[in-house]
Design a protein around this motif. Sequence first.
Motif, PDB file in Angstrom:
ATOM      1  N   UNK A   1       0.802  -1.208   0.000  1.00  0.00           N
ATOM      2  CA  UNK A   1       0.000   0.000   0.000  1.00  0.00           C
ATOM      3  C   UNK A   1       0.833   1.253   0.000  1.00  0.00           C
ATOM      4  N   UNK A   2       0.175   2.360  -0.249  1.00  0.00           N
ATOM      5  CA  UNK A   2       0.810   3.674  -0.233  1.00  0.00           C
ATOM      6  C   UNK A   2      -0.186   4.665   0.366  1.00  0.00           C
ATOM      7  N   UNK A   3       0.328   5.519   1.245  1.00  0.00           N
ATOM      8  CA  UNK A   3      -0.473   6.555   1.889  1.00  0.00           C
ATOM      9  C   UNK A   3       0.272   7.875   1.738  1.00  0.00           C
ATOM     10  N   UNK A   4      -0.436   8.923   1.378  1.00  0.00           N
ATOM     11  CA  UNK A   4       0.182  10.229   1.176  1.00  0.00           C
ATOM     12  C   UNK A   4      -0.716  11.313   1.745  1.00  0.00           C
ATOM     13  N   UNK A   5      -0.065  12.399   2.185  1.00  0.00           N
ATOM     14  CA  UNK A   5      -0.814  13.500   2.769  1.00  0.00           C
ATOM     15  C   UNK A   5       0.087  14.678   3.074  1.00  0.00           C
ATOM     16  N   UNK A   6      -0.511  15.793   3.432  1.00  0.00           N
ATOM     17  CA  UNK A   6       0.209  17.027   3.720  1.00  0.00           C
ATOM     18  C   UNK A   6       0.554  17.088   5.198  1.00  0.00           C
ATOM     19  N   UNK A   7       1.855  17.321   5.504  1.00  0.00           N
ATOM     20  CA  UNK A   7       2.346  17.414   6.872  1.00  0.00           C
ATOM     21  C   UNK A   7       3.408  18.513   6.938  1.00  0.00           C
ATOM     22  N   UNK A   8       3.290  19.423   7.887  1.00  0.00           N
ATOM     23  CA  UNK A   8       4.304  20.454   8.152  1.00  0.00           C
ATOM     24  C   UNK A   8       4.665  21.231   6.883  1.00  0.00           C
ATOM     25  N   UNK A   9       3.686  21.760   6.223  1.00  0.00           N
ATOM     26  CA  UNK A   9       3.884  22.571   5.017  1.00  0.00           C
ATOM     27  C   UNK A   9       4.571  21.807   3.887  1.00  0.00           C
ATOM     28  N   UNK A  10       4.524  20.493   3.954  1.00  0.00           N
ATOM     29  CA  UNK A  10       5.113  19.670   2.915  1.00  0.00           C
ATOM     30  C   UNK A  10       4.201  18.510   2.568  1.00  0.00           C
ATOM     31  N   UNK A  11       4.751  17.535   1.844  1.00  0.00           N
ATOM     32  CA  UNK A  11       3.979  16.391   1.371  1.00  0.00           C
ATOM     33  C   UNK A  11       4.729  15.132   1.765  1.00  0.00           C
ATOM     34  N   UNK A  12       4.060  14.243   2.494  1.00  0.00           N
ATOM     35  CA  UNK A  12       4.676  13.021   2.984  1.00  0.00           C
ATOM     36  C   UNK A  12       4.059  11.807   2.291  1.00  0.00           C
TER      37      UNK A  12
END
Length: 340
Positions: free
Chosen positions: A198-209
């Motif tokens: 799987x892959x999970x992505x999201x916005x964290x601390x003014x960036x993209x993780x």
Amino acid sequence: MTTTEQPPSPTASPPVILFPGPSAFQPHSPPPPQPPQTSPSPPPCSVIRRRPPIRLTTEFDSDTSLFFHKVSSKLFNGLAKLKLSFRNTSVGEVVEPQVSLVTKHLNVHYDVVERNALFNGFFDVGPNLKINAAHDLKAQQGEVTLVANLSDPGYQVELASPVPSIGLPRATLKFPCGEVSVEEKEDEEVKRILSVNGVVKGSILNGFCTALYKDENLNLRYSYKDDEMSFIPSISLPSNAVSCAFKRRFSPSDKLSYWYNFDSNYWSTVYKHTAGNDYKFKAGYDSEIRLGWASLWVGDEAGKAKTAPMKMKVQFMLQVPQDDIKSSVLMFRVKKRWDI
């Protein structure tokens, strides 16, 4: 005997003068109606004999000294596309000829040398359900995938099963911030176990993780980007391999990229300069292979030859080994398209 002229009698009628045209006191009769003029329609045979447009693309790579040719044409007013591709050597030998027929619901790829065909079908069962099928004629193997869109457009479920079936189908759930898939695999003891990727992505601390889990390896990647700088660290577990990428934009046309691997101490750097959409210059160095290089692109590097000037893309690349500068190599690639 003399005669005298007698004056005209006052009661005599005046002379009548006849005109060639109709009387001004009588209305003109309308002209007879003319039949409507229609352009003559072409005979049916001329429509059938009209040749569809043909696109020819030729590409040459000096590294392999091979020509790659692709001929394609749209048939039946764009309902289908016929493709022919092959390579030929410097002596004119034709290798890897393939013929493809592409339609909206069915694609057929035929390998002339192997005498094998690959079929891909796409069928809409309903507004939120479709089936994708693939089959290898020579290997007698294929795959059937059932794709269902849920009520929310951001969610989708896929069930893929090989044909002939050898176990449970692969299940994939796609959602707005990633996807997760579960399938059966064989381990070293020839036992079938469930594998989760799987892959999970999201916005964290003014960036993209981004977190990618595949084959029991987890890769964590963080990306921070603004108008002038990009900072991208990443780590892989359980190997603990750490790398970091740094990009600096000096102007809209100049950018410098740097990548460093803390585990192996290898690093690489690339400088890029662009002039519009059709000209790009790159220069870089890779410490792992100890090689410096420079390349010049005429035409969009990631685009097609159709959008390039004169429908032609050209790349020149100079490779300079650090250990032996005399063995430097100049390579080039040319891709040209003709619309016939």
